[in-house]
Design a protein around this motif. Sequence first.
Motif, PDB file in Angstrom:
ATOM      1  N   HIS A   1       0.853  -1.207   0.000  1.00  0.00           N
ATOM      2  CA  HIS A   1       0.000   0.000   0.000  1.00  0.00           C
ATOM      3  C   HIS A   1       0.877   1.242   0.000  1.00  0.00           C
ATOM      4  CE1 HIS A   1      -3.320   2.377   2.482  1.00  0.00           C
ATOM      5  NE2 HIS A   1      -2.913   3.049   1.416  1.00  0.00           N
TER       6      HIS A   1
ATOM      7  N   HIS B   1      -4.976   6.828  -4.983  1.00  0.00           N
ATOM      8  CA  HIS B   1      -6.397   7.082  -4.738  1.00  0.00           C
ATOM      9  C   HIS B   1      -7.165   7.182  -6.053  1.00  0.00           C
ATOM     10  CE1 HIS B   1      -5.747   8.044  -0.457  1.00  0.00           C
ATOM     11  NE2 HIS B   1      -4.689   8.713  -0.843  1.00  0.00           N
TER      12      HIS B   1
ATOM     13  N   GLU C   1      -6.462   2.525  -4.252  1.00  0.00           N
ATOM     14  CA  GLU C   1      -7.193   2.769  -3.005  1.00  0.00           C
ATOM     15  C   GLU C   1      -8.508   3.434  -3.367  1.00  0.00           C
ATOM     16  OE1 GLU C   1      -4.977   4.812   0.077  1.00  0.00           O
ATOM     17  OE2 GLU C   1      -6.446   4.232   1.599  1.00  0.00           O
TER      18      GLU C   1
ATOM     19  N   HIS D   1     -11.607   3.605   3.343  1.00  0.00           N
ATOM     20  CA  HIS D   1     -10.792   3.303   2.169  1.00  0.00           C
ATOM     21  C   HIS D   1     -10.682   1.792   1.982  1.00  0.00           C
ATOM     22  CE1 HIS D   1      -8.545   7.443   2.214  1.00  0.00           C
ATOM     23  NE2 HIS D   1      -9.776   7.524   1.727  1.00  0.00           N
TER      24      HIS D   1
ATOM     25  N   HIS E   1      -6.540   0.646   6.834  1.00  0.00           N
ATOM     26  CA  HIS E   1      -6.501   1.368   8.131  1.00  0.00           C
ATOM     27  C   HIS E   1      -7.886   1.505   8.779  1.00  0.00           C
ATOM     28  CE1 HIS E   1      -7.630   4.768   5.545  1.00  0.00           C
ATOM     29  NE2 HIS E   1      -6.523   4.602   4.868  1.00  0.00           N
TER      30      HIS E   1
ATOM     31  N   ARG F   1      -8.602   9.976  11.429  1.00  0.00           N
ATOM     32  CA  ARG F   1      -9.116  10.253  10.091  1.00  0.00           C
ATOM     33  C   ARG F   1     -10.625  10.499  10.095  1.00  0.00           C
ATOM     34  NH1 ARG F   1      -6.036   7.750   5.769  1.00  0.00           N
ATOM     35  NH2 ARG F   1      -3.996   7.131   6.487  1.00  0.00           N
TER      36      ARG F   1
ATOM     37  N   ASP G   1       1.631   2.598   3.691  1.00  0.00           N
ATOM     38  CA  ASP G   1       0.829   3.717   3.191  1.00  0.00           C
ATOM     39  C   ASP G   1       1.758   4.911   2.899  1.00  0.00           C
ATOM     40  OD1 ASP G   1      -1.395   5.168   2.403  1.00  0.00           O
ATOM     41  OD2 ASP G   1      -2.350   5.194   4.381  1.00  0.00           O
TER      42      ASP G   1
HETATM   43 FE    FE Z   1      -6.220   5.640   2.970  1.00  0.00          FE
END
Ligand code: FE
Length: 280
Positions: free
Chosen positions: A6, A38, A63, A74, A189, A195, A246
């Motif tokens: 990722h 993304h 993602e 996500h 995640h 987030r 990530d």
């Molecule tokens: Fe993410």
Amino acid sequence: MRIDPHTHSTASDGTETPAQLMMRARHAALDMVGLTDHDTTAGWSEAAAAVLRTGVGLLRGMEFSARYHGISIHILGLLFDDADADIRQHCRRVRESRVGRARAMVERLAEDVPVSWEDVVAQVSGNATIGRPHIADALVARGVVSSRAEAFDRFLNPRSPYYVPHYAPAATDVIRWVKNAGGETVFAHPRAPGRGRVVPWEAFDELAQAGLFGVEIDHRDNTAESIPQLEQMVRHLHLARFGASDYHGAGKPNRLGERTTSPAVIEALTERCLLEVIHP
Ligand code: FE
Ligand code: AMP
Ligand code: ZN
Ligand code: FE
């Protein structure tokens, strides 16, 4: 085998090109990386072209921005056919909505701080998927804040008055589309309260029912208390345990390869997927 499935490049909100990312992976002693920008697969071909030169294998992924009953989440899609009609429509709709959303956030911000839409556009490389990190970079360039992290803390987080959401489809739809396109999905995640709101535990049952393959347990944003609970959940639901950095280049402190996924999980993944890992 060290596998970090990722990561992000300049095709979305990472700061390194796909080719630079592959070279970084070599220096981080990784055997394989997943490029998961993304809502776009635009970085796949450049990363694939760097496999031989770097000796690093490539997992092609993306993602997906999604939602679970109104909560933004996500979902990583891995080894799927990106020419699939549902996937293409997803990317088109989300990427368009992200532009309108970024413009709306900049309009709100411009009432209080010196920043314009042009400042943000100047931070976006080519046709990249636009996100809040690009607004953060514009605020850094203007001297309003000193880092992406400060921009998120002060202006861009979901509790900020400047925050505007963008369109995202239901996670169960995303899981279905990716499976139909020959790939598999991982809940990214899942326990990252920084987030925004996190999903209730029932969500894992529902997503597993829909065909989820794995859960990203080993990720720096999951809270320490949540790890044993996530471990229990994946055992109970027979899901695969993923771990990843990530990585976003210079935009975040995350180091490439700081978390990894076991080769056995990647082996089980590839057996089920249409696309193959691109090996050196
Ligand atoms: Fe993410
Ligand atoms: P968006 O796609 O616009 O919803 O923005 C989400 C992206 O912002 C994610 O990819 C995160 O990696 C990034 N992000 C979230 N919080 C932070 C932070 N504190 N510092 C830097 N990047 C962040
Ligand atoms: Zn990102
Ligand atoms: Fe990510």
